[in-house]
Design a protein around this motif. Sequence first.
Motif, PDB file in Angstrom:
ATOM      1  N   HIS A  75       2.739   1.815  -3.411  1.00 51.20           N
ATOM      2  CA  HIS A  75       1.904   2.259  -4.531  1.00 51.20           C
ATOM      3  C   HIS A  75       1.082   3.507  -4.206  1.00 51.20           C
ATOM      4  O   HIS A  75       0.241   3.912  -5.004  1.00 51.20           O
ATOM      5  CB  HIS A  75       0.980   1.124  -4.968  1.00 51.20           C
ATOM      6  CG  HIS A  75       1.714  -0.059  -5.499  1.00 51.20           C
ATOM      7  ND1 HIS A  75       2.415  -0.032  -6.676  1.00 51.20           N
ATOM      8  CD2 HIS A  75       1.887  -1.303  -4.992  1.00 51.20           C
ATOM      9  CE1 HIS A  75       2.969  -1.207  -6.892  1.00 51.20           C
ATOM     10  NE2 HIS A  75       2.671  -1.997  -5.881  1.00 51.20           N
ATOM     11  N   ARG A  76       1.340   4.111  -3.059  1.00 48.99           N
ATOM     12  CA  ARG A  76       0.593   5.309  -2.655  1.00 48.99           C
ATOM     13  C   ARG A  76       0.748   6.405  -3.719  1.00 48.99           C
ATOM     14  O   ARG A  76       1.851   6.688  -4.177  1.00 48.99           O
ATOM     15  CB  ARG A  76       1.096   5.817  -1.313  1.00 48.99           C
ATOM     16  CG  ARG A  76       0.282   6.996  -0.786  1.00 48.99           C
ATOM     17  CD  ARG A  76       0.577   7.305   0.669  1.00 48.99           C
ATOM     18  NE  ARG A  76      -0.098   6.291   1.497  1.00 48.99           N
ATOM     19  CZ  ARG A  76       0.508   5.472   2.344  1.00 48.99           C
ATOM     20  NH1 ARG A  76       1.807   5.524   2.507  1.00 48.99           N
ATOM     21  NH2 ARG A  76      -0.168   4.588   3.035  1.00 48.99           N
ATOM     22  N   GLY A  77      -0.371   6.961  -4.127  1.00 50.33           N
ATOM     23  CA  GLY A  77      -0.361   8.041  -5.107  1.00 50.33           C
ATOM     24  C   GLY A  77      -0.247   7.595  -6.552  1.00 50.33           C
ATOM     25  O   GLY A  77      -0.156   8.423  -7.443  1.00 50.33           O
ATOM     26  N   ARG A 100      -6.852   3.296  -7.933  1.00 52.14           N
ATOM     27  CA  ARG A 100      -5.553   3.184  -7.263  1.00 52.14           C
ATOM     28  C   ARG A 100      -4.854   1.900  -7.709  1.00 52.14           C
ATOM     29  O   ARG A 100      -5.468   0.846  -7.779  1.00 52.14           O
ATOM     30  CB  ARG A 100      -5.716   3.122  -5.745  1.00 52.14           C
ATOM     31  CG  ARG A 100      -6.232   4.371  -5.120  1.00 52.14           C
ATOM     32  CD  ARG A 100      -6.339   4.257  -3.606  1.00 52.14           C
ATOM     33  NE  ARG A 100      -6.875   2.972  -3.178  1.00 52.14           N
ATOM     34  CZ  ARG A 100      -6.616   2.392  -2.008  1.00 52.14           C
ATOM     35  NH1 ARG A 100      -5.833   2.973  -1.144  1.00 52.14           N
ATOM     36  NH2 ARG A 100      -7.148   1.235  -1.692  1.00 52.14           N
ATOM     37  N   TYR A 101      -3.553   1.986  -8.005  1.00 51.23           N
ATOM     38  CA  TYR A 101      -2.809   0.810  -8.444  1.00 51.23           C
ATOM     39  C   TYR A 101      -2.804  -0.275  -7.369  1.00 51.23           C
ATOM     40  O   TYR A 101      -2.828  -1.458  -7.673  1.00 51.23           O
ATOM     41  CB  TYR A 101      -1.370   1.166  -8.825  1.00 51.23           C
ATOM     42  CG  TYR A 101      -0.720   0.022  -9.548  1.00 51.23           C
ATOM     43  CD1 TYR A 101      -0.890  -0.127 -10.912  1.00 51.23           C
ATOM     44  CD2 TYR A 101       0.001  -0.944  -8.861  1.00 51.23           C
ATOM     45  CE1 TYR A 101      -0.339  -1.204 -11.579  1.00 51.23           C
ATOM     46  CE2 TYR A 101       0.553  -2.011  -9.519  1.00 51.23           C
ATOM     47  CZ  TYR A 101       0.378  -2.148 -10.873  1.00 51.23           C
ATOM     48  OH  TYR A 101       0.900  -3.223 -11.529  1.00 51.23           O
ATOM     49  N   PHE A 102      -2.821   0.131  -6.118  1.00 51.36           N
ATOM     50  CA  PHE A 102      -2.817  -0.836  -5.028  1.00 51.36           C
ATOM     51  C   PHE A 102      -3.984  -1.815  -5.150  1.00 51.36           C
ATOM     52  O   PHE A 102      -3.867  -2.971  -4.742  1.00 51.36           O
ATOM     53  CB  PHE A 102      -2.866  -0.120  -3.677  1.00 51.36           C
ATOM     54  CG  PHE A 102      -3.033  -1.073  -2.530  1.00 51.36           C
ATOM     55  CD1 PHE A 102      -1.986  -1.884  -2.133  1.00 51.36           C
ATOM     56  CD2 PHE A 102      -4.240  -1.176  -1.864  1.00 51.36           C
ATOM     57  CE1 PHE A 102      -2.138  -2.782  -1.085  1.00 51.36           C
ATOM     58  CE2 PHE A 102      -4.393  -2.060  -0.813  1.00 51.36           C
ATOM     59  CZ  PHE A 102      -3.339  -2.868  -0.421  1.00 51.36           C
ATOM     60  N   GLU A 103      -5.102  -1.364  -5.710  1.00 47.91           N
ATOM     61  CA  GLU A 103      -6.263  -2.256  -5.854  1.00 47.91           C
ATOM     62  C   GLU A 103      -5.919  -3.486  -6.681  1.00 47.91           C
ATOM     63  O   GLU A 103      -6.435  -4.564  -6.440  1.00 47.91           O
ATOM     64  CB  GLU A 103      -7.453  -1.511  -6.456  1.00 47.91           C
ATOM     65  CG  GLU A 103      -7.991  -0.415  -5.552  1.00 47.91           C
ATOM     66  CD  GLU A 103      -8.350  -0.900  -4.159  1.00 47.91           C
ATOM     67  OE1 GLU A 103      -8.941  -1.985  -4.019  1.00 47.91           O
ATOM     68  OE2 GLU A 103      -8.025  -0.199  -3.184  1.00 47.91           O
ATOM     69  N   LYS A 106       0.834  -1.201   0.000  1.00 48.13           N
ATOM     70  CA  LYS A 106       0.000   0.000   0.000  1.00 48.13           C
ATOM     71  C   LYS A 106       0.874   1.258   0.000  1.00 48.13           C
ATOM     72  O   LYS A 106       0.638   2.200  -0.752  1.00 48.13           O
ATOM     73  CB  LYS A 106      -0.927  -0.020   1.215  1.00 48.13           C
ATOM     74  CG  LYS A 106      -2.037   0.979   1.157  1.00 48.13           C
ATOM     75  CD  LYS A 106      -3.005   0.726   2.304  1.00 48.13           C
ATOM     76  CE  LYS A 106      -4.170   1.682   2.245  1.00 48.13           C
ATOM     77  NZ  LYS A 106      -5.133   1.428   3.317  1.00 48.13           N
ATOM     78  N   PHE A 121      -1.927   5.671  -9.746  1.00 51.05           N
ATOM     79  CA  PHE A 121      -3.254   5.308 -10.243  1.00 51.05           C
ATOM     80  C   PHE A 121      -3.156   4.678 -11.620  1.00 51.05           C
ATOM     81  O   PHE A 121      -2.271   5.007 -12.413  1.00 51.05           O
ATOM     82  CB  PHE A 121      -4.153   6.547 -10.302  1.00 51.05           C
ATOM     83  CG  PHE A 121      -4.385   7.161  -8.954  1.00 51.05           C
ATOM     84  CD1 PHE A 121      -5.456   6.756  -8.176  1.00 51.05           C
ATOM     85  CD2 PHE A 121      -3.517   8.116  -8.450  1.00 51.05           C
ATOM     86  CE1 PHE A 121      -5.661   7.300  -6.913  1.00 51.05           C
ATOM     87  CE2 PHE A 121      -3.712   8.665  -7.192  1.00 51.05           C
ATOM     88  CZ  PHE A 121      -4.787   8.252  -6.435  1.00 51.05           C
ATOM     89  N   ARG A 122      -4.073   3.785 -11.908  1.00 46.38           N
ATOM     90  CA  ARG A 122      -4.169   3.161 -13.221  1.00 46.38           C
ATOM     91  C   ARG A 122      -5.013   4.047 -14.118  1.00 46.38           C
ATOM     92  O   ARG A 122      -5.679   4.972 -13.661  1.00 46.38           O
ATOM     93  CB  ARG A 122      -4.804   1.778 -13.101  1.00 46.38           C
ATOM     94  CG  ARG A 122      -3.965   0.857 -12.211  1.00 46.38           C
ATOM     95  CD  ARG A 122      -4.519  -0.501 -12.215  1.00 46.38           C
ATOM     96  NE  ARG A 122      -3.769  -1.220 -13.253  1.00 46.38           N
ATOM     97  CZ  ARG A 122      -3.811  -2.521 -13.420  1.00 46.38           C
ATOM     98  NH1 ARG A 122      -4.597  -3.262 -12.690  1.00 46.38           N
ATOM     99  NH2 ARG A 122      -3.104  -3.103 -14.345  1.00 46.38           N
TER     100      ARG A 122
END
Length: 95
Positions: A21-23, A31-34, A18, A25-26
């Motif tokens: 990958h904070r900040g 959020r990329y973390f997803e 988390k 986005f895909r």
Amino acid sequence: GLSSRDLEDIDLAYEQAKAAHRGVFRKGGVRYFEHVREVAQILIDECNITDKNLIIAAFLHDVVEDTALYGSSAVHGRDPRVVAYERLSKLFNSE
């Protein structure tokens, strides 16, 4: 089953992914973390994976290539991906 220590390690991997990958986005604003969270969720829910190392790897699978959380080119001119892998291996394990 997973031991309480296993769950702590998995939670640490979750938090590290988390943070890494904070900040980020895909396309479309998700959020990329997803992505990494969903990969771990699929392994657990759909594939019935209970192996701690596989779950941790699911959370961290893009950290080495796509983030600078653990790697730095300032470490004696070494490839940041190698540095990141070595650091993650020490924190979790090489599996």
